[in-house]
Design a protein around this motif. Sequence first.
Motif, PDB file in Angstrom:
ATOM      1  N   THR A  39      91.401   6.298 121.843  1.00 59.50           N
ATOM      2  CA  THR A  39      90.172   6.489 121.085  1.00 59.50           C
ATOM      3  C   THR A  39      89.725   7.929 121.218  1.00 59.50           C
ATOM      4  OG1 THR A  39      88.821   5.839 122.971  1.00 59.50           O
ATOM      5  CG2 THR A  39      89.402   4.097 121.408  1.00 59.50           C
ATOM      6  N   ARG A  40      88.823   8.323 120.340  1.00 61.50           N
ATOM      7  CA  ARG A  40      88.268   9.674 120.446  1.00 61.50           C
ATOM      8  C   ARG A  40      86.987   9.619 121.226  1.00 61.50           C
ATOM      9  NH1 ARG A  40      87.866  12.402 114.668  1.00 61.50           N
ATOM     10  NH2 ARG A  40      87.565  10.392 113.767  1.00 61.50           N
ATOM     11  N   SER A  59      88.209  10.577 108.909  1.00 69.14           N
ATOM     12  CA  SER A  59      87.730  10.113 110.209  1.00 69.14           C
ATOM     13  C   SER A  59      88.102   8.650 110.437  1.00 69.14           C
ATOM     14  CB  SER A  59      86.221  10.306 110.309  1.00 69.14           C
ATOM     15  OG  SER A  59      85.762   9.922 111.574  1.00 69.14           O
ATOM     16  N   GLY A  60      87.967   7.838 109.394  1.00 70.95           N
ATOM     17  CA  GLY A  60      88.343   6.428 109.500  1.00 70.95           C
ATOM     18  C   GLY A  60      89.830   6.248 109.756  1.00 70.95           C
ATOM     19  N   MET A 100      91.793   8.486 111.138  1.00 73.19           N
ATOM     20  CA  MET A 100      92.035   9.001 112.489  1.00 73.19           C
ATOM     21  C   MET A 100      91.698   7.929 113.526  1.00 73.19           C
ATOM     22  SD  MET A 100      92.844  11.589 114.562  1.00 73.19           S
ATOM     23  CE  MET A 100      92.576  13.199 113.885  1.00 73.19           C
ATOM     24  N   ASP A 101      90.518   7.335 113.403  1.00 76.31           N
ATOM     25  CA  ASP A 101      90.102   6.299 114.359  1.00 76.31           C
ATOM     26  C   ASP A 101      91.042   5.101 114.326  1.00 76.31           C
ATOM     27  OD1 ASP A 101      87.963   7.869 115.157  1.00 76.31           O
ATOM     28  OD2 ASP A 101      86.499   6.823 113.891  1.00 76.31           O
ATOM     29  N   LEU A 115      94.487   6.064 115.905  1.00 79.29           N
ATOM     30  CA  LEU A 115      94.349   6.204 117.366  1.00 79.29           C
ATOM     31  C   LEU A 115      94.194   4.831 118.014  1.00 79.29           C
ATOM     32  CD1 LEU A 115      92.132   9.388 117.651  1.00 79.29           C
ATOM     33  CD2 LEU A 115      94.509   9.134 118.407  1.00 79.29           C
ATOM     34  N   ALA A 116      93.391   3.965 117.410  1.00 79.17           N
ATOM     35  CA  ALA A 116      93.215   2.608 117.959  1.00 79.17           C
ATOM     36  C   ALA A 116      94.547   1.862 117.960  1.00 79.17           C
ATOM     37  CB  ALA A 116      92.169   1.849 117.160  1.00 79.17           C
ATOM     38  N   GLU A 172      95.626  12.933 119.721  1.00 80.95           N
ATOM     39  CA  GLU A 172      94.711  13.189 118.607  1.00 80.95           C
ATOM     40  C   GLU A 172      95.258  14.295 117.708  1.00 80.95           C
ATOM     41  OE1 GLU A 172      90.008  14.141 117.873  1.00 80.95           O
ATOM     42  OE2 GLU A 172      90.593  13.041 119.675  1.00 80.95           O
TER      43      GLU A 172
END
Length: 113
Positions: free
Chosen positions: A112-113, A99-100, A102-103, A106-107, A73
């Motif tokens: 995931t967070r 945030s979008g 980042m998600d 990560l996906a 992250e």
Amino acid sequence: ARFARHLPGLLLRADPDPREAFALVIDATPGVAGDVRFAPGAWAFDLKYGRMPSPFLARVKAAGLAQTVDGLEMLVAQALATYEIWFRDGRPFAPAESSGHMDGLLAHLGNTR
């Protein structure tokens, strides 16, 4: 000292032999951090990324000691900040957009967070 200037009410220290419970524990070691006592609602943050969870985060999760965040992250957050500097002339993404991103990143990386 740098943190103290910006966060004067925050007590931060590196402690190889902690004797009290902590609200935030950051593992920046190449191996496994020693035994740490976590305060209720604490967070455990591991700066390493790669094979996850790290032994430190696995131990914390298994014992239900704290909420956890792994180094991936942080790596993605650094990538987004770099993108803002180089391709957006330093203009930050709006919080929802960041945030979008980042998600999504990560996906894509299987996390995931």
